[in-house]
Design a protein around this motif. Structure first.
Motif, short mmCIF file in Angstrom:
data_model
loop_
_atom_site.label_atom_id
_atom_site.label_comp_id
_atom_site.label_asym_id
_atom_site.label_seq_id
_atom_site.Cartn_x
_atom_site.Cartn_y
_atom_site.Cartn_z
N UNK A 194 0.82 -1.21 0.00
CA UNK A 194 0.00 0.00 0.00
C UNK A 194 0.85 1.27 0.00
N UNK A 195 2.18 1.13 0.09
CA UNK A 195 3.06 2.29 0.02
C UNK A 195 3.61 2.43 -1.40
N UNK A 409 -1.71 -13.40 -4.17
CA UNK A 409 -1.03 -14.05 -5.29
C UNK A 409 -1.15 -13.21 -6.56
N UNK A 410 -2.35 -12.72 -6.85
CA UNK A 410 -2.55 -11.91 -8.06
C UNK A 410 -1.68 -10.66 -8.00
N UNK A 411 -1.67 -10.00 -6.85
CA UNK A 411 -0.91 -8.76 -6.69
C UNK A 411 0.59 -9.00 -6.84
N UNK A 417 5.89 -9.93 -12.59
CA UNK A 417 5.90 -9.92 -14.05
C UNK A 417 6.26 -8.54 -14.60
N UNK A 418 5.91 -7.50 -13.87
CA UNK A 418 6.28 -6.15 -14.31
C UNK A 418 7.79 -5.97 -14.31
N UNK A 429 3.62 -18.55 -6.88
CA UNK A 429 2.54 -19.49 -7.17
C UNK A 429 2.71 -20.78 -6.37
N UNK A 430 3.93 -21.23 -6.20
CA UNK A 430 4.18 -22.44 -5.42
C UNK A 430 3.79 -22.23 -3.96
N UNK A 431 4.16 -21.08 -3.41
CA UNK A 431 3.82 -20.80 -2.01
C UNK A 431 2.30 -20.73 -1.83
#
Length: 531
Positions: A194-195, A409-411, A417-418, A429-431
């Protein structure tokens, strides 16, 4: 079944296991090593394949060092050093590099302050510094929020040899924003999302923590045992001979300490296997043995025969490392490359199951527990990382945990990827998949946390099926080994050259754990069915 590809053994030997209890019988490869140690004319890098009996070889070599010389054998960790201390000749020290650094730092403190035994080890030193700064109001609100991420980053700063403001000397890498950012990306340091300027704030707090830690000379943590002797360029105890094991996994700071522990005219004997270098993700020099060879102008001597693996397993390992050889007297063994469904495989106590990723290991462990098969999962630190993530999400229920996990996960995947950090995407994804598996049969969040505590262990029990990631299985062996989801080696997310090399090494490590049988299994975590 594997087809044997016969090759002329590079090191024909009359005895299947070069063990002192049976009488050590040296091969031509051993004699070349022993001659180089007797002559002491050159530094040596011994490239020993998996199962080559390198520890026995080193101990035999140590017997050739005159008792008038000061000699040390540096082991990978304290438990190995303790075991070796009972086996090496009486005039040889068995230590870890950390203990070498600790002793040097203790002597430096005594010489500069006049105080004996003044150095105390506190593994939570950086945490104490952070808490003190928070309690004294020395951090802004945003800096306080970045505290835990900064703590991790400061630890990484130590292991990578950064010295803040280049005081009292220049570091191994510069104290720049670009270097700190590279380390944060490489080791998955996650500032509060959030920062907007979370990474910049985290780096600044990490620099403050590192600087404060450098100024506290009497209380040290485990990283300081290597970091402070380097930072203050202290005199180290010097040896006529330095033997170092697992040299493929040394970090830059360990290279520095090794060089400063050798007397002029002394000899370094570095033993390892470049093909088993798999710890680049946590700071080891992925070219460690090549770096040592160049730094010490060392000759390379091989141990290419595996005394552990049967011929079929060696034939399979040659797909990764062409020069590994089977002993002429080794049994044929078994390699069954049929990809068995793991939920139907005949897994037995004593079997070792290894996987590139954690989620399939945990999912299979649950399946075996439901069937009353005794099982364990190696990796206390893996369990600790999962616990930290769950607590960070602050879930009220299991359903809330799964919902927040999806968003996390999405975030995190988008952020990775950026930055084109594909390897980090795979780890995220594994975690997430591992936590989902842990939630399958749980009714409450405390139950999930309790399962993690009890499922993950640090020691192997021969009366259970042992499951582990390949990283955790390194150093282990079993009569029967299963490779779970072999299609993940190499991992498709490994894109950089050094990552692809480490992936090949992981496959080689996995294959060479087998002493008799090697089998393969598949288990799709996303399509698993409880019951």
């Amino acid at each position: 079944m594997a087809t044997i590809n016969p090759k002329t053994a590079l090191e024909p030997a009359p005895s299947l296991s070069p063990s002192p209890s049976r009488g050590f019988i040296a091969t031509p490869a051993h004699e070349a090593i022993f001659d180089a140690i007797r002559e002491k004319a050159r530094n040596i890098v011994i490239e020993a394949v998996a199962g080559a009996g390198k520890t026995t070889t080193i101990i035999e070599a140590l017997r050739l060092v005159p008792s008038t010389e000061r000699c040390v054998f540096l082991a990978f960790n304290a438990s190995i050093a303790k075991e070796l201390a009972r086996r090496v000749p009486s005039h040889v020290e068995a230590r870890t590099l950390n203990s070498l650094g600790h002793r040097a730092w203790g002597r430096h403190v005594e010489q500069t302050t006049g105080k004996r035994n003044a150095v105390k080890v506190d593994g939570d030193k950086l945490m104490s510094i952070l808490r003190s700064a928070q309690e004294r109001g020395l951090l802004s609100r945003d800096e306080d929020r970045c505290g835990m991420a900064a703590l991790k980053l400061a630890r990484l700063g130590k292991s990578n040899g950064i010295i803040v403001d280049n005081v009292p000397r220049a570091g191994l890498i510069p104290d720049t924003h670009a270097e700190w950012t590279r380390i944060a990306d490489h080791f998955d340091v996650e500032p509060p999302e959030f920062l907007r300027n979370g990474l910049e704030v985290t780096i600044e707090v990490a620099r403050k923590l590192l600087k404060a830690s450098t100024q506290d000379l009497l209380t040290i943590d485990f990283d300081d045992q290597l970091y402070l002797p380097f930072t203050y360029n202290v005199d180290c105890f010097r040896y006529d001979r330095v033997f170092v094991d697992e040299s493929q996994d040394l970090s830059p700071l360990q290279h520095d300490l090794l060089a400063r522990s050798l007397r002029k005219g002394g000899q370094v004997v570095a033993v390892g296997d470049p093909a088993q270098a798999i710890y680049g993700f946590r700071g080891a020099d992925s070219r460690s043995m090549a770096t040592l060879r160049e730094a010490f102008n060392a000759i390379t001597l091989p141990l290419h025969v595996s005394y552990r693996c049967p011929r079929a397993v060696v034939a399979r390992a040659q797909r990764c490392v062409q020069h590994i050889q089977a002993h002429p007297e080794a049994p044929l063994g078994t390699v069954d490359e049929t990809r068995h469904a793991a939920d139907k495989a005949d897994l037995r106590p004593g079997d070792l199951v290894v996987s590139r990723t954690s989620a399939p290991v945990v999912a299979l462990a649950y399946l075996l527990l439901r069937r009353r098969v005794p099982v364990e999962v190696l990796g206390r630190d893996v369990g600790k990382g999962l616990t930290v993530l769950i607590k960070k999400l602050k879930p009220s229920t299991v359903a809330d945990l799964l919902a927040k996990l999806d968003k996390w996960e999405v975030r995190e995947v988008e952020k990775a990827r950026a930055r084109n950090a594909d390897a980090k995407v795979a780890a995220i994804e594994d975690k997430a998949d591992t936590v989902r598996v842990l939630c399958d049969d749980a009714e409450t969040v405390p139950e999930v946390l309790s399962t993690i505590e009890h499922l993950f262990s640090g020691d192997r029990d021969a009366n259970r099926v042992c499951l582990a990631t390949v990283h955790k299985a390194k150093g282990l062996e079993a009569d029967r080994v299963w490779i779970l989801n072999p299609h993940l080696m190499p991992h498709p997310m490994a894109k950089q050259a050094w990552q692809r090399e480490q992936e090949r090494n992981l496959e080689y490590v996995a294959v060479t754990r087998a002493k008799a049988e090697l089998r393969f299994a598949v288990y799709d975590v996303k399509d698993r069915r409880p019951g």
